[in-house]
Design an enzyme around this catalytic site. Sequence first.
Site, PDB file in Angstrom:
ATOM      1  N   GLY A  14      62.266 -22.380   3.530  1.00 52.99           N
ATOM      2  CA  GLY A  14      62.296 -22.798   2.128  1.00 52.99           C
ATOM      3  C   GLY A  14      63.597 -22.412   1.463  1.00 52.99           C
ATOM      4  O   GLY A  14      63.634 -21.939   0.323  1.00 52.99           O
ATOM      5  N   ALA A  20      65.120 -18.038  -2.681  1.00 51.48           N
ATOM      6  CA  ALA A  20      65.802 -18.219  -1.394  1.00 51.48           C
ATOM      7  C   ALA A  20      67.255 -18.630  -1.556  1.00 51.48           C
ATOM      8  O   ALA A  20      68.112 -18.233  -0.761  1.00 51.48           O
ATOM      9  CB  ALA A  20      65.056 -19.243  -0.550  1.00 51.48           C
ATOM     10  N   THR A  87      60.307 -17.232   3.002  1.00 49.61           N
ATOM     11  CA  THR A  87      60.175 -17.349   1.544  1.00 49.61           C
ATOM     12  C   THR A  87      59.346 -18.547   1.130  1.00 49.61           C
ATOM     13  O   THR A  87      58.866 -18.596  -0.007  1.00 49.61           O
ATOM     14  CB  THR A  87      61.560 -17.457   0.874  1.00 49.61           C
ATOM     15  OG1 THR A  87      62.066 -18.784   1.014  1.00 49.61           O
ATOM     16  CG2 THR A  87      62.546 -16.458   1.448  1.00 49.61           C
ATOM     17  N   ALA A  88      59.192 -19.519   2.017  1.00 47.71           N
ATOM     18  CA  ALA A  88      58.559 -20.787   1.645  1.00 47.71           C
ATOM     19  C   ALA A  88      57.065 -20.617   1.404  1.00 47.71           C
ATOM     20  O   ALA A  88      56.325 -20.157   2.270  1.00 47.71           O
ATOM     21  CB  ALA A  88      58.785 -21.826   2.745  1.00 47.71           C
ATOM     22  N   TYR A 167      46.280 -19.471  -7.155  1.00 46.87           N
ATOM     23  CA  TYR A 167      47.627 -19.145  -6.681  1.00 46.87           C
ATOM     24  C   TYR A 167      47.676 -17.700  -6.196  1.00 46.87           C
ATOM     25  O   TYR A 167      48.213 -17.411  -5.119  1.00 46.87           O
ATOM     26  CB  TYR A 167      48.668 -19.369  -7.781  1.00 46.87           C
ATOM     27  CG  TYR A 167      49.995 -18.732  -7.433  1.00 46.87           C
ATOM     28  CD1 TYR A 167      50.808 -19.309  -6.466  1.00 46.87           C
ATOM     29  CD2 TYR A 167      50.412 -17.545  -8.027  1.00 46.87           C
ATOM     30  CE1 TYR A 167      52.013 -18.715  -6.097  1.00 46.87           C
ATOM     31  CE2 TYR A 167      51.613 -16.944  -7.668  1.00 46.87           C
ATOM     32  CZ  TYR A 167      52.409 -17.537  -6.707  1.00 46.87           C
ATOM     33  OH  TYR A 167      53.585 -16.945  -6.337  1.00 46.87           O
ATOM     34  N   LYS A 171      48.526 -16.177  -2.292  1.00 42.04           N
ATOM     35  CA  LYS A 171      49.489 -15.146  -1.901  1.00 42.04           C
ATOM     36  C   LYS A 171      48.794 -13.991  -1.179  1.00 42.04           C
ATOM     37  O   LYS A 171      49.362 -13.400  -0.253  1.00 42.04           O
ATOM     38  CB  LYS A 171      50.229 -14.626  -3.138  1.00 42.04           C
ATOM     39  CG  LYS A 171      51.029 -15.676  -3.888  1.00 42.04           C
ATOM     40  CD  LYS A 171      52.059 -16.371  -3.021  1.00 42.04           C
ATOM     41  CE  LYS A 171      53.188 -15.476  -2.578  1.00 42.04           C
ATOM     42  NZ  LYS A 171      54.258 -16.219  -1.875  1.00 42.04           N
ATOM     43  N   VAL A 198      59.465 -13.907 -11.680  1.00 42.27           N
ATOM     44  CA  VAL A 198      60.899 -13.869 -11.426  1.00 42.27           C
ATOM     45  C   VAL A 198      61.629 -14.702 -12.481  1.00 42.27           C
ATOM     46  O   VAL A 198      61.316 -15.877 -12.691  1.00 42.27           O
ATOM     47  CB  VAL A 198      61.211 -14.404 -10.017  1.00 42.27           C
ATOM     48  CG1 VAL A 198      62.708 -14.299  -9.740  1.00 42.27           C
ATOM     49  CG2 VAL A 198      60.417 -13.636  -8.966  1.00 42.27           C
TER      50      VAL A 198
END
Length: 350
Positions: A14, A20, A87-88, A167, A171, A198
């Site tokens: 990603g 990324a 990271t994707a 969501y 994770k 972030v």
Amino acid sequence: MPEFKSDSPVMVTGANGYVASWLVKGLLEAGNTVHATVRDPDNSDKVGHLTALANQTKGQLVLFKADLLDSDAYDAPMSGCELVFHTASPFVIRGVKNNEKDLLEPARLGTKNVLDAVNRTESVKRVVLTSSVAAIYGDSADLADSGKTAFDESDWNHSSSSHHQAYSYSKTIAEKLAWEINDAQDRWTLVAINPGLVLGPSLGKTRSESMRIFRDMFNGSLFPAAPDLTFGLVDVRDVAKAHLLAAFKPNASGRHVTVAGTMSYVEIARVLRERFGVKAILTPRFTAPKALIWLMSPLVGIDRSFVSKNVGYKPAFDNRYIRQDLGLEFSNLNDCVADHFQQIIESRNK
């Protein structure tokens, strides 16, 4: 204790994503060869900023086409790599129509497919996983229920599900699966980075979910009053730095709460008015009553269960471990918020 060859390529999944892209920038500036997986290597709108970075730095960029749901997509880009950054993962909070298809399946199968390829690739020595504080807690009310004063790396999200905070649940299941796969072998080490919300400038044209969330601060949707929501925040540049430290520090280990501090909507708005004056005139000045938010939430597509368990609660985070283990020093949050807002202003003026 793994030692990494400086001339070995590194893989980033990603690679054109929000975090990324900053990670790839750091790797290229350090002279690394980056095997970057993206959905469409030929889409200049999506990857043009990466190729531009490669042209400006001493590193080399090799783009690979890969899809999280393709079990065979990662063997070729991973070949010869000692470090893998995964990271994707989908970051979509609003407008999700099918939680299983849009969130849970890509997070779970994507992690499995990447780490299965790691198990098949003898050169890999370390994997750095981009997880989230969403894998540490689901609702802000969880902190009060835990009896602790702050969330830390020992905490896991037990309150989310496929129907509530999907969501966050995605994770959680993805990171748990990563640790299960890691524990079943002894060739490669796993290090997890668990950032909060972030913020900060985006290198590419693709806008992060946090850009969308805080665009409401700009357009007056939260004026004059906002929900009493408090966020654990971190600068995107610090998150990228955390990934680099987690990869190249030989003794790095475990999970890492990556949160610089907490701010509410109203606290963020106060910073923006101080920095931007009239440009931030439509930012919220007051906290809206929770009862009103609860009453109106279905009209804007927000579950009342979210309001009940998050509005009015103040999460807190213990970031001592990442500072000790990785030596990360966090940037000033006021500057980060201002940089984030500045890019939103610039994007609106284009």
